[in-house]
Design a protein around this motif. Structure first.
Motif, short mmCIF file in Angstrom:
data_model
loop_
_atom_site.label_atom_id
_atom_site.label_comp_id
_atom_site.label_asym_id
_atom_site.label_seq_id
_atom_site.Cartn_x
_atom_site.Cartn_y
_atom_site.Cartn_z
N ASP A 1 0.81 -1.22 0.00
CA ASP A 1 0.00 0.00 0.00
C ASP A 1 0.84 1.27 0.00
O ASP A 1 0.68 2.16 -0.83
CB ASP A 1 -0.95 0.01 1.19
N LYS B 1 1.52 3.81 -3.46
CA LYS B 1 1.00 5.18 -3.43
C LYS B 1 2.08 6.21 -3.73
O LYS B 1 1.77 7.38 -4.01
CB LYS B 1 0.35 5.47 -2.08
N TRP C 1 -5.01 8.44 -6.06
CA TRP C 1 -4.23 8.58 -4.83
C TRP C 1 -3.38 9.84 -4.85
O TRP C 1 -3.21 10.53 -3.85
CB TRP C 1 -3.35 7.36 -4.64
N SER C 2 -2.80 10.13 -6.01
CA SER C 2 -1.95 11.31 -6.13
C SER C 2 -2.75 12.59 -5.89
O SER C 2 -2.31 13.50 -5.19
CB SER C 2 -1.31 11.35 -7.52
N LYS D 1 -5.65 12.72 -4.30
CA LYS D 1 -6.15 12.69 -2.91
C LYS D 1 -5.11 13.21 -1.95
O LYS D 1 -5.43 13.89 -0.95
CB LYS D 1 -6.54 11.26 -2.55
N ALA D 2 -3.83 12.94 -2.24
CA ALA D 2 -2.76 13.40 -1.36
C ALA D 2 -2.73 14.93 -1.28
O ALA D 2 -2.36 15.49 -0.24
CB ALA D 2 -1.42 12.86 -1.85
N ASP E 1 -5.00 16.18 1.45
CA ASP E 1 -4.70 15.84 2.85
C ASP E 1 -4.33 17.06 3.68
O ASP E 1 -4.45 17.03 4.91
CB ASP E 1 -3.58 14.80 2.91
#
Length: 590
Positions: free
Chosen positions: A43, A47, A95-96, A98-99, A102
């Protein structure tokens, strides 16, 4: 994800062949000789990988594995990779993106979801400020919402839809320094519109405005009514670049609260009165601003006029569908006497047709001079070449008007700018294509096809003489008008768009191109026989010449309404047929 999609299938091949080896993914080596993949921890590593290409994935085998088995396993591996890499990269991209979110721990979940989807739809990097600038005209609007944790209201969504619909290729050039075709921009906008629609459904469900489980039909009804109302009263422009809200204006304008709209599906007989009231209100807006079936519907030139017109019709269609599907009485005196709409009766032995706003069939399109003018102009300006198939329209088949505009009741229009005349052989392909693309994207697609065809028809050499069209010319023009989608259109013109058409030799592109070159060079100005547009019709399309041009347009003092054409189109017609000039009569005034 990568464990199940990629590693497990290849591990299965190794087990089946009873061999050992190593799978390398982006420099990470994974042994395929052990039995349990569940203990494989990937995981955090995956990512950190932005994207995986085919060359990033390789296999190595123990020395005892034969060359034949190695080749067989590698072949299967390549097939697996071709299938799963697009899905893996889509998740990696998610994922990229979404980062990037954060760093906004207080963000409202709906705003965070919307931002993530916007970034993914635009697909030009994870720059939230640029997305904010593109949609809101302000690069800090979206980041500020995320920082402060400010949520949305139900009435924010119509304004977002409006902002998305007004985006143009100029905005992408200014913000991203990227030159996109109008068609490419429309594809992105269609994704953004779908995001708004889906997020609105989520928003309504999570806010629990009603105990009832609202279906997509009710949510679509609500959204389109709010959008039409917002544009009618310019409520979407009240607060500069903010997430606009109607602020209670729905109740004031429609005499129905937003919550009342939400529970309308469960109200039984009383809902019928609300539906009828909404229908009457919005249809009166449309009549007052754009005309009606008896008078004619005026052509829209500006974005504001077109968007409002589209919004009214979308709301009316959703109201009608909702009422019909819920079994409400939609044949009351009030509704039946409206001159705007006409419901077609169920044909014998066939399914009932949808409501149609279509007076051209009863009045304008049956007007012989208007019909003659549109047929003659459309066929003549393209020298009989069909824009979608890039084939010459056969002269032994009837011609149909195809209404390619995106507004829901597009057949209501008999305006030359809203339709294209094509052979009955080709007409079904247009509907199929636009249904597949979506009508807004399809409208831009047809517009771009016509621009491309016009560029090619009037192609000249360096000395200013008309010359033959070559395949490289087609590619160059399509790149200009379609950007990154040009290959799809080129393949379509070569063969794909004409597949299934029952005309002998239709798939022979070289012959089709030769026929097109011969036809255009035979009649373009400066041709050796001094042929004119009139000669083109007489020789190539004798039925159009006799039934339309000779019988109705070869006379003096013809005047056409601006419900049928524009001054630019009349100028084009008069250039083609200078002996029989037409004048424009301006009738539409608000």
């Amino acid at each position: 994800m990568i464990k199940h999609l990629l590693i497990a299938p290849i591990k299965y091949l190794f087990d089946k062949k009873n061999i050992d080896g190593v799978l390398s993914i982006a420099d990470k080596q994974i042994s395929l000789s052990f039995n349990d993949l569940n203990n494989l921890k990937l995981d955090d590593w995956i990512k950190s990988v932005a994207k995986i290409n085919s060359v990033d994935i390789s296999l190595s085998f123990s020395c005892i594995v034969s060359n034949n088995i190695q080749a067989e396993v590698k072949n299967y591996k390549d097939k697996i990779i071709r299938i799963i890499i697009p899905y893996i990269n889509e998740v990696l991209s998610f994922w990229s993106l979404k980062a990037r979110l954060d760093k906004y721990p207080n963000a409202d979940p709906i705003v965070e979801h919307l931002t993530l989807k916007f970034l993914k739809d635009i697909d030009l990097g994870a720059q939230i400020a640029k997305v904010s600038s593109l949609i809101f005209g302000n690069n800090d609007e979206l980041p500020r919402k995320l920082r402060r944790g400010t949520g949305l209201r139900a009435h924010s969504f119509p304004s977002l839809k409006y902002q998305i619909n007004r985006i143009s290729s100029k905005d992408f050039k200014k913000i991203y320094d990227l030159k996109l075709s109008d068609f490419g921009v429309e594809i992105i906008k269609e994704k953004l519109r779908e995001t708004i629609s889906q997020t609105f459904k989520t928003f309504i469900r999570e806010k629990s405005y009603t105990r009832n489980n609202l279906g997509s039909e009710t949510t679509q009804l609500l959204s389109s009514i709010i959008y039409a109302t917002s544009l009618h009263d310019n409520l979407h422009k009240q607060s500069g670049t903010q997430f606009y809200g109607l602020r209670g204006k729905i109740t004031e304008i429609l005499q129905i609260s937003t919550k009342g709209l939400l529970v309308i599906a469960k109200e039984g007989p009383s809902a019928n009165l609300k539906i009828e009231s909404l229908y009457n209100t919005i249809s009166l807006w449309l009549q007052q601003e754009y005309g009606d079936r008896a008078q004619g519907i005026h052509h829209q030139e500006t974005f504001e006029d077109t968007e409002r017109f589209h919004a009214y019709q979308e709301a009316l269609r959703n109201i009608y569908r909702f009422a019909r599907n819920k079994g409400f009485d939609f044949d009351s005196v009030t509704v039946r006497d409206m001159t705007l709409m006409e419901a077609l009766k169920k044909p014998k032995g066939k399914a009932p047709k949808e409501l149609v706003m279509n007076y051209y069939d009863l009045n304008t399109w049956k007007d012989k001079i208007s019909k003659a003018y549109i047929n003659v102009l459309q066929i003549s300006k393209f020298f009989g070449i069909d824009p979608l198939t890039f084939r010459i329209n056969p002269n032994n088949q009837p011609f149909d008007p195809h209404h390619f505009k995106a507004f829901p009741f597009r057949k209501m229009s008999s305006h030359g700018r809203d339709l294209i005349v094509t052979s009955r052989h080709f007409h079904p392909i247009y509907d199929k294509m636009q249904n597949k693309m979506g009508w807004r994207v399809g409208e831009m697609f047809i517009d771009s096809l016509m621009k491309s065809l016009e560029d090619l028809i009037y192609l000249k050499d360096d000395s200013g003489n008309y010359r033959e069209i070559k395949p490289d010319d087609i590619k160059h023009v399509l790149k200009k008008n379609f950007g990154g989608e040009w290959e799809y259109v080129y393949e379509g013109w070569v063969s794909e768009f004409s597949k299934g058409v029952n005309i002998e030799g239709i798939g022979d592109f070289d012959k089709a191109l030769d026929d097109i070159n011969q036809q255009r060079l035979k009649y373009l100005p400066g041709n050796p026989n001094n042929f004119e547009a009139k000669d083109f019709l007489k020789i190539e399309y004798p039925d159009i010449y006799k039934n339309h041009f000779r019988d109705h347009l070869m006379k003096a003092s013809i005047i056409l309404s601006d419900y049928v054409t524009t001054q630019d189109e009349i100028d084009e017609y008069n250039r083609l047929f200078p002996q029989y000039k037409i004048k424009l009569k301006r009738e539409f005034n608000i």
